[in-house]
Enzyme design. Structure first.
Site, short mmCIF file in Angstrom:
data_model
loop_
_atom_site.label_atom_id
_atom_site.label_comp_id
_atom_site.label_asym_id
_atom_site.label_seq_id
_atom_site.Cartn_x
_atom_site.Cartn_y
_atom_site.Cartn_z
N HIS A 1 -6.80 -28.46 41.30
CA HIS A 1 -5.96 -27.35 41.76
C HIS A 1 -6.74 -26.41 42.68
CE1 HIS A 1 -1.89 -25.50 40.55
NE2 HIS A 1 -2.23 -25.05 41.75
N ARG B 1 3.45 -29.36 41.58
CA ARG B 1 3.17 -29.05 40.18
C ARG B 1 3.09 -30.36 39.40
NH1 ARG B 1 1.61 -24.97 41.64
NH2 ARG B 1 2.11 -22.84 40.98
N ASP C 1 -3.44 -32.69 43.38
CA ASP C 1 -4.21 -31.46 43.14
C ASP C 1 -3.71 -30.78 41.87
OD1 ASP C 1 -6.18 -29.50 43.99
OD2 ASP C 1 -4.49 -28.18 44.46
N GLU D 1 -2.20 -28.88 32.96
CA GLU D 1 -3.57 -29.00 33.47
C GLU D 1 -4.53 -27.96 32.93
OE1 GLU D 1 -3.08 -26.65 37.69
OE2 GLU D 1 -2.29 -28.69 37.55
#
Length: 342
Positions: free
Chosen positions: A299, A236, A260, A265
């Site tokens: 992500h 995260r 990622d 985000e």
């Protein structure tokens, strides 16, 4: 009458899987957009809501769902920090997740980012893509089997990553408060400071606990890492201080950073700023501009055929169990006690 589910954040190429896996005969509404402050009304006349990462399941939306009579707000992700659990508890809404959909999907991306940075492949292919085939000092690289990989968080994903790196011949170190017997077969457990000092690649697989471990990886953490090490975050974004990473990359303390996930985000993942529109975070923009020493994916670790099908199938099972009043086991999210009204 069929149980009605609205699923947010469904990509067009996933829609066929939702239909094929619908063994319970749910009536489905598939929404391409994530849940935002503006589209919660679409859930009216549904019995359950199915979310994805970065959906906005805040108190306002949950109150709206409650007004619609919705008692089930589930997420097809392992993480659930996008859901206001206190609000869910106060409103009597059940929350469930998918505890494990494909550890391989996340672990494989973590290994790819780590090895790509180790071998400078993105830097090199970027040059050959421009028809520049000269060899530079930057292309001089280490070999994985001579490296030490430190895995912080040795749950399912961390262990799969350890297996993958073990297959490449790397030395594996691990840090976790809970040291499973299975993980002990793969990694040598160390205190965190020891792991950081010895590892050429440090990969993070920690859960994010709001208000408890924000910026777990900051300047102090990075200062304890081996000079020239690589840091990978597929957990995260909130557990990493991106400003500290920018500083470490610029100083040479870190050789590379792959992620990622990024802090908050939802402000930019799923959106296109390539037209020159203003990017909402100057620090993260500065981080991205350090490419190819910094590799960011939006992500997408779980965007594989196996992971997505498991997310959908398990979510359908969760709804079925909840409807029948059966235990959801590890899938059920434990909620705090309802707030006491004064």
């Amino acid at each position: 009458m069929a149980f009605k589910i609205i699923a947010y954040g469904v990509e067009p190429y996933e829609e066929k899987m939702y239909s094929e896996l619908n063994k319970y005969g749910y009536e489905l509404t598939l929404v391409n957009d994530l849940l935002t402050a503006d589209n919660g009304d679409l859930a009216k006349d549904h019995d359950g809501v199915l979310l994805f990462v970065n959906c906005l399941a805040d108190r306002a939306n949950l109150e709206k769902f409650s007004e619609f009579g919705i008692k089930y707000v589930f997420t097809r992700t392992a993480g659930f920090n996008h859901i206001d659990l206190q609000a869910a508890s106060d409103l009597g809404i059940k929350v469930a997740r998918v505890p494990a959909y494909s550890p391989n999907a996340i672990a494989e991306l973590a290994v790819y980012l780590g090895t790509a940075l180790l071998r400078h492949t993105v830097y090199t292919t970027g040059r050959t893509a421009k028809l520049d085939f000269t060899v530079t000092e930057t292309m001089f690289s280490h070999e994985v089997h001579k490296c030490t990989v430190g895995i912080v968080g040795t749950g399912h994903i961390g262990c799969v990553e350890a297996e993958l790196y073990k297959g490449l011949g790397a030395k594996l170190l691990g840090y976790d408060i809970f040291q499973s017997d299975f993980a002990k077969k793969l990694v040598e457990f160390k205190e965190l400071d020891e792991l950081l000092a010895e590892s050429d690649i440090v990969s993070l697989h920690l859960p994010y606990f709001p208000g408890k471990n924000e910026n777990f990886v900051g300047e102090e953490f990075i200062s304890k890492m081996k000079d020239g090490a690589i840091l990978i975050n597929t957990a995260r974004g909130e557990i990493v201080d991106e400003a500290a990473v920018v500083k470490a990359i610029k100083s040479g303390k870190l050789e590379g950073f792959g992620a990622d996930v990024l802090t908050d985000e939802s402000r930019f993942f799923g959106k296109d700023f390539s037209d020159g529109s203003e990017f909402p975070d100057a620090t993260i923009k500065e981080l991205i501009e350090l490419y190819p020493k910094v590799l960011i994916t939006p992500h997408v670790a779980a965007m594989t055929d196996v992971a997505v099908s498991n997310m959908i199938a398990t979510s359908y099972d969760n709804f079925n169990a909840a409807i029948k009043g059966e235990s959801l086991g590890r899938a059920e999210v434990e909620l705090p006690a309802p707030a006491v009204k004064e």
